[in-house]
Write a protein that holds these residues in place. Structure first.
Motif, mmCIF file in Angstrom:
data_model
loop_
_atom_site.group_PDB
_atom_site.id
_atom_site.type_symbol
_atom_site.label_atom_id
_atom_site.label_comp_id
_atom_site.label_asym_id
_atom_site.label_seq_id
_atom_site.Cartn_x
_atom_site.Cartn_y
_atom_site.Cartn_z
ATOM 1 N N ASN A 1 0.524 -1.305 0.117
ATOM 2 C CA ASN A 1 0.106 0.141 -0.111
ATOM 3 C C ASN A 1 1.108 1.325 -0.201
ATOM 4 N N LEU A 2 2.155 1.070 -0.171
ATOM 5 C CA LEU A 2 3.145 2.136 -0.278
ATOM 6 C C LEU A 2 2.601 3.204 -1.368
ATOM 7 N N GLN A 3 2.645 4.567 -0.834
ATOM 8 C CA GLN A 3 2.369 5.598 -1.783
ATOM 9 C C GLN A 3 3.408 6.601 -1.804
ATOM 10 N N PHE A 4 4.331 6.780 -0.884
ATOM 11 C CA PHE A 4 5.463 7.747 -0.969
ATOM 12 C C PHE A 4 6.819 6.958 -0.413
ATOM 13 N N LEU A 5 7.754 6.893 -1.352
ATOM 14 C CA LEU A 5 9.274 6.272 -1.195
ATOM 15 C C LEU A 5 10.057 7.153 -1.617
ATOM 16 N N GLU A 6 11.111 7.308 -0.637
ATOM 17 C CA GLU A 6 12.301 7.997 -0.845
ATOM 18 C C GLU A 6 13.721 7.010 -0.624
ATOM 19 N N ILE A 7 14.562 6.974 -1.771
ATOM 20 C CA ILE A 7 15.738 6.276 -1.461
ATOM 21 C C ILE A 7 16.615 6.980 -2.321
ATOM 22 N N CYS A 8 17.701 7.761 -1.587
ATOM 23 C CA CYS A 8 18.617 8.877 -2.038
ATOM 24 C C CYS A 8 20.157 8.555 -1.659
ATOM 25 N N GLN B 1 4.278 9.262 -5.052
ATOM 26 C CA GLN B 1 5.597 10.130 -4.765
ATOM 27 C C GLN B 1 6.701 9.111 -4.814
ATOM 28 N N LEU B 2 7.716 9.525 -5.598
ATOM 29 C CA LEU B 2 8.711 8.768 -5.572
ATOM 30 C C LEU B 2 10.053 9.618 -5.952
ATOM 31 N N ASN B 3 11.047 9.467 -4.954
ATOM 32 C CA ASN B 3 12.360 10.262 -5.092
ATOM 33 C C ASN B 3 13.617 9.410 -5.070
ATOM 34 N N LEU B 4 14.270 9.297 -6.071
ATOM 35 C CA LEU B 4 15.364 8.515 -6.411
ATOM 36 C C LEU B 4 16.688 9.300 -6.758
ATOM 37 N N SER B 5 16.558 10.576 -6.330
ATOM 38 C CA SER B 5 17.735 11.657 -6.525
ATOM 39 C C SER B 5 18.884 10.979 -5.815
ATOM 40 N N GLN B 6 19.923 11.528 -6.396
ATOM 41 C CA GLN B 6 21.402 11.295 -5.854
ATOM 42 C C GLN B 6 21.910 9.917 -6.187
ATOM 43 N N ASN B 7 21.062 8.909 -6.851
ATOM 44 C CA ASN B 7 21.603 7.719 -7.407
ATOM 45 C C ASN B 7 22.146 7.959 -8.738
ATOM 46 N N CYS B 8 23.313 8.232 -8.847
ATOM 47 C CA CYS B 8 24.253 8.751 -9.894
ATOM 48 C C CYS B 8 24.268 7.846 -11.087
ATOM 49 N N ASN B 9 23.895 6.402 -10.841
ATOM 50 C CA ASN B 9 24.095 5.364 -12.064
ATOM 51 C C ASN B 9 22.945 5.095 -12.510
ATOM 52 N N LEU B 10 21.612 5.573 -12.375
ATOM 53 C CA LEU B 10 20.435 5.630 -13.086
ATOM 54 C C LEU B 10 20.692 6.244 -14.292
ATOM 55 N N THR B 11 19.989 5.487 -15.343
ATOM 56 C CA THR B 11 19.876 6.054 -16.832
ATOM 57 C C THR B 11 18.596 6.138 -17.413
ATOM 58 N N LEU C 1 1.751 7.914 -10.343
ATOM 59 C CA LEU C 1 2.521 8.904 -10.044
ATOM 60 C C LEU C 1 2.277 10.051 -10.247
ATOM 61 N N ARG C 2 2.352 10.975 -9.007
ATOM 62 C CA ARG C 2 2.184 12.477 -9.215
ATOM 63 C C ARG C 2 3.508 13.521 -9.035
ATOM 64 N N SER C 3 4.566 12.841 -8.329
ATOM 65 C CA SER C 3 5.654 13.214 -8.208
ATOM 66 C C SER C 3 6.758 12.397 -8.277
ATOM 67 N N LEU C 4 7.898 12.910 -9.037
ATOM 68 C CA LEU C 4 8.967 12.002 -9.457
ATOM 69 C C LEU C 4 10.123 12.958 -9.522
ATOM 70 N N ASN C 5 11.333 12.384 -8.674
ATOM 71 C CA ASN C 5 12.445 13.195 -8.705
ATOM 72 C C ASN C 5 13.613 12.162 -8.850
ATOM 73 N N SER D 1 11.608 16.427 -11.124
ATOM 74 C CA SER D 1 12.828 16.977 -10.993
ATOM 75 C C SER D 1 13.862 16.311 -11.546
ATOM 76 N N LEU D 2 14.635 16.884 -12.524
ATOM 77 C CA LEU D 2 15.830 16.242 -13.280
ATOM 78 C C LEU D 2 16.832 16.985 -13.194
ATOM 79 N N GLU D 3 17.136 17.674 -12.103
ATOM 80 C CA GLU D 3 18.239 18.507 -11.862
ATOM 81 C C GLU D 3 19.694 17.990 -11.730
#
Length: 460
Positions: free
Chosen positions: A354-361, A381-391, A404-408, A432-434
């Protein structure tokens, strides 16, 4: 045909001035609610409201063009039950004299008013006052608390950021009806905390960013009605948590940035009604997470700490701990921002149905780990920022997560070429794709052609 206005809500509306008030005030006794936040209303404008005898709610937040003399016109609004004048330097102790006649006032909000020290003497007669917000009024001192100690119907007091010390706790303890007390970022120490133990009706207590230690927690034992307790950044350790064992109604407990470690979790394992637990920046380790097996109502868990690894996730979902699988069945939010989670650890995330919000950075993920995350279709809502090997492959894998409503995915190797995989995410509102090889122009093209709900994106 004429219309009688009851509610005029112009908060933050541009250009509102005394001329507008002239029109509004023509409604006289029919007016019940007026919001003039951010306007340039002056003393003249407040004078125009004096005949609105039935006004019940008045909001003057961020208004700085009237003076303490203008407030005297508010004193005649005897039916006011709500008054808010946030962030105003024009409210002075003498100007607060106008409040003394507002005997029906139930809620008063003076947040960020910088000149009100000494004016609380004019609040003594407000016997119906239930809520007082003086957050971030750095001029407030212990003597001000003493002046309001007789407000026996006060249920909510927000004094966050005031310069009050433990010496004022005796005055606060006299507020016998208090249900919510916010003393975050004050100048409190363990002294005088025995006074707090008399507030038996307290449901919410915030003591974050104070110099309190385990010795303070001894005096919280009797607050058996507490549902929310915030101890963020206090000098609280494992043994101090033993004083929380009897607080069985707790629904939210914030222990972030404290000295709590692994052995302390045994003291909160019986708090079965906990829904929100924050253990970020503590010394809690992987093995100790097994102690949380009794928290069957947990909805939000924050484990933003570098010592939490894949092993910790395995402990949360291992078949050796079937009770805990049931415990996490209701988990909606999981924060692993700085935890050292790798691709191997993501396989355990599938247990959180039932998870709706997940951050792994934490920097340990590759596209291989995202293969398991893509199966969590309830995520919004999913935040995977700072994982520099994602392509770009990561965006392809996420293309089926249409909720998904928010993706980083900032600070990764994603390029403009990968943006096409986002087209199915019609519910996406923020992206967010900074620090990626992505341009604002290409995101805008995607927004106009395929993502009509996207309202915020970076780079912009």
């Amino acid at each position: 045909m004429s219309f009688a206005w009851q509610d005029v809500l112009l908060g933050e509306y541009p250009g509102v001035n005394d001329g507008w008030i002239d029109v509004i005030s023509s409604q006289r006794s029919s007016l019940l609610s007026v919001d003039l936040s951010g306007s340039t209303v002056t003393d003249k404008g407040l004078r125009l409201l004096k005949d609105s005898s039935n006004l019940q709610s008045l909001t003057l937040d961020y208004c700085d063009q009237f003076s303490e003399h203008g407030l005297k016109y508010v004193s005649g609004l005897l039916n006011l039950t709500f008054l808010s004048i946030r962030k105003s330097s024009t409210v002075t102790p003498d100007g607060m004299r106008a409040f003394s006649s507002l005997v029906n006032l139930e809620k008063l909000d003076l947040e960020r008013c910088s000149e009100i020290h000494g004016g609380f003497v004019h609040l003594k007669g407000l016997k119906k006052l239930e809520s007082l917000n003086i957050a971030c009024c750095k001029c407030i001192m212990d003597s001000d608390m003493q002046a309001i100690s007789g407000l026996q119907k006060l249920t909510t007091l927000n004094a966050e950021g005031c310069k009050i010390t433990s010496a004022c706790l005796e005055s606060i303890a006299a507020l016998a009806a208090l249900e919510s007390l916010n003393l975050n970022r004050c100048c409190l120490s363990d002294d005088e905390f025995e006074n707090i133990s008399s507030l038996k009706t307290l449901k919410r207590l915030s003591l974050a960013f104070n110099r309190i230690t385990d010795a303070c927690l001894v005096h919280l034992k009797g607050l058996v009605n507490l549902e929310y307790l915030n101890l963020d950044s206090c000098k609280i350790g494992d043994e101090g948590l033993a004083n929380l064992i009897g607080l069985t109604l707790l629904r939210s407990l914030v222990l972030s940035d404290t000295e709590v470690g692994s052995s302390g979790l045994r003291h909160i394992s019986g708090l079965h009604k906990l829904e929100d637990l924050n253990l970020s920046f503590t010394s809690v380790n992987d093995a100790s997470l097994k102690r949380l097996s009794g928290l069957t109502n947990l909805k939000s868990l924050n484990l933003d700490a570098r010592q939490i690894t894949d092993v910790g996730l395995a402990n949360l979902t291992s078949k050796l701990f079937l009770v805990y699988i049931h415990c996490l069945s209701g988990l909606i939010k999981l924060d692993l921002f700085g935890a050292r989670i790798s691709d191997a650890g993501t396989v355990f995330l599938k247990s959180f149905k039932n998870l709706q919000f997940l951050e792994i950075c934490g920097g340990g993920l590759t596209d291989g780990g995202v293969k398991h995350i893509k199966e969590m279709t309830s995520l919004t809502q999913l935040n995977l920022s700072q994982n520099c090997n994602l392509t770009d492959k990561t965006l392809e894998l996420l293309s089926g997560m249409t909720a998904l409503r928010s993706l980083n995915v900032s600070n990764s190797r994603i390029t403009n070429e990968g943006l096409r995989y986002l087209k199915p995410l019609k519910n996406l509102r923020t992206l967010s794709l900074e620090s990626c090889k992505v341009t604002a122009a290409e995101i805008k093209k995607l927004q106009s052609s395929d993502l009509p709900n996207l309202i915020s994106f970076r780079p912009e």
